[in-house]
Design a protein around this motif. Structure first.
Motif, mmCIF file in Angstrom:
data_model
loop_
_atom_site.group_PDB
_atom_site.id
_atom_site.type_symbol
_atom_site.label_atom_id
_atom_site.label_comp_id
_atom_site.label_asym_id
_atom_site.label_seq_id
_atom_site.Cartn_x
_atom_site.Cartn_y
_atom_site.Cartn_z
ATOM 1 N N GLN A 26 6.507 -10.573 -15.827
ATOM 2 C CA GLN A 26 7.607 -10.382 -14.789
ATOM 3 C C GLN A 26 7.065 -10.230 -13.387
ATOM 4 O O GLN A 26 6.045 -9.696 -13.225
ATOM 5 N N VAL A 27 7.842 -10.829 -12.534
ATOM 6 C CA VAL A 27 7.190 -10.422 -11.193
ATOM 7 C C VAL A 27 8.457 -9.880 -10.194
ATOM 8 O O VAL A 27 9.523 -10.017 -10.589
ATOM 9 N N CYS A 28 7.661 -9.194 -9.180
ATOM 10 C CA CYS A 28 8.869 -8.746 -8.072
ATOM 11 C C CYS A 28 8.590 -9.598 -6.860
ATOM 12 O O CYS A 28 7.134 -9.830 -6.639
ATOM 13 N N ILE B 68 0.897 -1.199 -0.069
ATOM 14 C CA ILE B 68 -0.041 0.018 0.112
ATOM 15 C C ILE B 68 0.855 1.208 0.112
ATOM 16 O O ILE B 68 0.662 2.254 -0.604
ATOM 17 N N GLU B 69 2.022 1.342 0.970
ATOM 18 C CA GLU B 69 2.830 2.447 0.721
ATOM 19 C C GLU B 69 3.521 2.525 -0.509
ATOM 20 O O GLU B 69 3.641 3.672 -1.086
ATOM 21 N N ALA B 70 3.955 1.543 -1.179
ATOM 22 C CA ALA B 70 4.701 1.830 -2.430
ATOM 23 C C ALA B 70 3.519 2.383 -3.567
ATOM 24 O O ALA B 70 3.883 3.016 -4.400
ATOM 25 N N PHE B 71 2.392 1.802 -3.468
ATOM 26 C CA PHE B 71 1.339 2.201 -4.423
ATOM 27 C C PHE B 71 1.110 3.548 -4.096
ATOM 28 O O PHE B 71 0.890 4.205 -4.997
ATOM 29 N N ASP C 279 10.008 1.609 -0.821
ATOM 30 C CA ASP C 279 10.709 2.317 -1.701
ATOM 31 C C ASP C 279 11.117 1.795 -3.111
ATOM 32 O O ASP C 279 10.951 2.032 -4.056
ATOM 33 N N GLU C 280 11.676 0.662 -3.047
ATOM 34 C CA GLU C 280 12.176 -0.224 -4.135
ATOM 35 C C GLU C 280 11.069 -0.576 -4.830
ATOM 36 O O GLU C 280 10.926 -0.739 -6.174
ATOM 37 N N MET C 281 9.901 -1.187 -4.074
ATOM 38 C CA MET C 281 8.747 -1.553 -4.870
ATOM 39 C C MET C 281 8.102 -0.236 -5.608
ATOM 40 O O MET C 281 7.569 -0.571 -6.865
ATOM 41 N N ALA C 282 8.036 0.829 -4.992
ATOM 42 C CA ALA C 282 7.441 1.971 -5.688
ATOM 43 C C ALA C 282 8.020 2.189 -6.946
ATOM 44 O O ALA C 282 7.784 2.761 -7.774
ATOM 45 N N ARG C 283 9.520 2.263 -6.719
ATOM 46 C CA ARG C 283 10.329 2.647 -8.102
ATOM 47 C C ARG C 283 10.185 1.379 -9.148
ATOM 48 O O ARG C 283 10.120 1.726 -10.415
ATOM 49 N N PHE D 138 3.542 -8.220 -7.618
ATOM 50 C CA PHE D 138 4.274 -8.592 -6.543
ATOM 51 C C PHE D 138 3.806 -10.105 -5.946
ATOM 52 O O PHE D 138 2.452 -10.091 -5.805
ATOM 53 N N VAL D 139 4.508 -11.024 -5.391
ATOM 54 C CA VAL D 139 4.084 -12.499 -5.127
ATOM 55 C C VAL D 139 4.616 -12.331 -3.574
ATOM 56 O O VAL D 139 5.865 -12.121 -3.341
#
Length: 388
Positions: free
Chosen positions: A315-317, A225-228, A345-349, A293-294
């Motif tokens: 592709q997945v993260c 949620i934060e990344a989104f 932060d990395e997920m947001a990028r 994201f899994v």
């Protein structure tokens, strides 16, 4: 038993309840059969190519499937269409022996590390016994070794334990003290590639960008949620928690973050976040999503099956803990079909930037080569037991 029946009644699984006690009604017995035991839906699905091969190449060998969950039995009947599917009589040696003799079972093949003591002890006395896709995590291996006086005799009753990786072979051997009946085969769960399903549950989101966060656990939804929120993602966030009893908690988390939220069954196209409250929607979600994201990978779980998304050329993260799926993750990482994120932060990028390059053709070429080897060895085992 009364309490167990009431629980089954509440879950609408009462129709199958008495099979767990050994009251299984079989059709007229075939000349010979092969028995697969699966824990639940995932293990059943991993059998599809194998059972198709048996039906094609060994038509006189009928397939029976037992599961430990009612949903697994339903999936077996839907996907595999065996000669008969039933719930495993829990730790009932007499029922197991009766099934083997009545159905003329030439071999019992247990999928994954399902160690039911009475099932294994009884089966080993009356038919040939194999384990397919044997696996043992780092954490569980310590317990198995510690209690090897219990587990070693049990594991030695298998004619062959086919493991999913060399690491699993080493762990099993550490428990039994020998690798004589343990062989590395490869992971059968990565065999089937599915066709992309037509939009159904998520059809109302067609044409929109979707960031799918699948099989998430407690603590991971906050990161997603934060990344989104901070990533400036131009689309919808769909969260599919691993356990349906957490849907309400996830809805509250999104609301507290100041986001508009709805449940999948509400079919509301105007909210920023959709929380999946339906089983069986992941394939459709993966096929529609452009960022995935899994879960189970940012906590101590050890990750979940990323191939379910990659097979749609997505592709997945994942987080940094893929201990349960080291083999497939190592391969996906090598071809760029999976990338690692360790923070919000990395997920947001990741979700707001162009996707890194991924070599799907190379990934699937290697996967196909592995599958051919796995199927050839399994076919050899089936041919052997069928000719007994």
């Amino acid at each position: 038993m009364p309490i167990g029946y009431l629980i089954a009644l509440k879950k609408k699984e009462d129709a199958d309840f008495f099979e767990r006690l050994g009251f299984v009604t079989f059709p007229e017995p075939p000349e010979k059969s092969i028995w697969f035991h699966c824990a639940s839906v995932g293990e059943v699905r991993s059998l599809k190519l194998i059972t198709d091969m048996i039906k094609s190449d060994f038509p006189d060998l009928k397939i029976i499937v037992s599961t430990t969950t009612a949903t697994g039995k339903q999936e077996a009947n839907r996907l595999i269409q065996p000669f008969h599917a039933f719930l495993l009589p829990l730790e009932n040696s007499l029922a197991v022996a009766h099934i083997i003799h009545y159905m003329d079972v030439r071999a019992l093949i247990i999928i994954d590390t399902e160690l039911w003591h009475n099932l294994i002890n009884s089966a080993a006395k009356h038919t040939r016994l194999f384990m397919l896709n044997g696996r043992m995590s780092d954490r569980s291996a310590k317990s198995y070794v510690r209690f090897s006086f219990v587990f070693a005799p049990l594991l030695k009753k298998f004619e062959t334990i086919f493991t999913k990786s060399p690491e699993d072979t080493e762990r099993f051997a550490a428990v039994t003290g020998s690798s004589d009946n343990i062989k590395t085969l490869g992971n059968i769960k990565f065999q089937t590639r599915k066709q992309k399903p037509e939009p159904k549950e998520y059809a109302y989101l067609s044409g929109q960008n979707i960031f799918a966060a699948a099989s998430t656990h407690r603590g991971e939804e906050e990161t997603v949620i934060e990344a989104f929120k901070t990533g400036g993602y131009a689309g919808r966030l769909v969260i599919a928690p691993r356990h349906m009893n957490r849907v309400g908690d996830v809805v509250i988390l999104a609301e507290k973050a100041g986001l508009t939220v709805s449940r999948l069954t509400e079919q509301n196209p105007d909210t920023q976040v959709i929380v999946s409250d339906r089983f069986g929607t992941l394939d459709e979600l993966y096929a529609m999503a452009d960022r995935i994201f899994v879960g189970g990978s940012l906590d101590a779980t050890g990750g979940h099956n990323i191939y379910e998304a990659i097979m749609f050329e997505k592709q997945v993260c994942v987080g940094g803990n893929m201990a349960n799926f080291r083999e497939i993750f190592s391969m996906a990482d090598r071809y760029g079909t999976a990338v690692t994120v360790n923070s919000a932060d990395e997920m947001a990028r990741y979700i707001s930037s162009p996707l890194p390059a991924a070599d799907f053709s190379g990934f699937f070429a290697e996967m196909d080569a592995r599958q051919e080897g796995i199927m050839a060895r399994i076919k050899g085992v089936i041919s052997d037991v069928s000719s007994d």
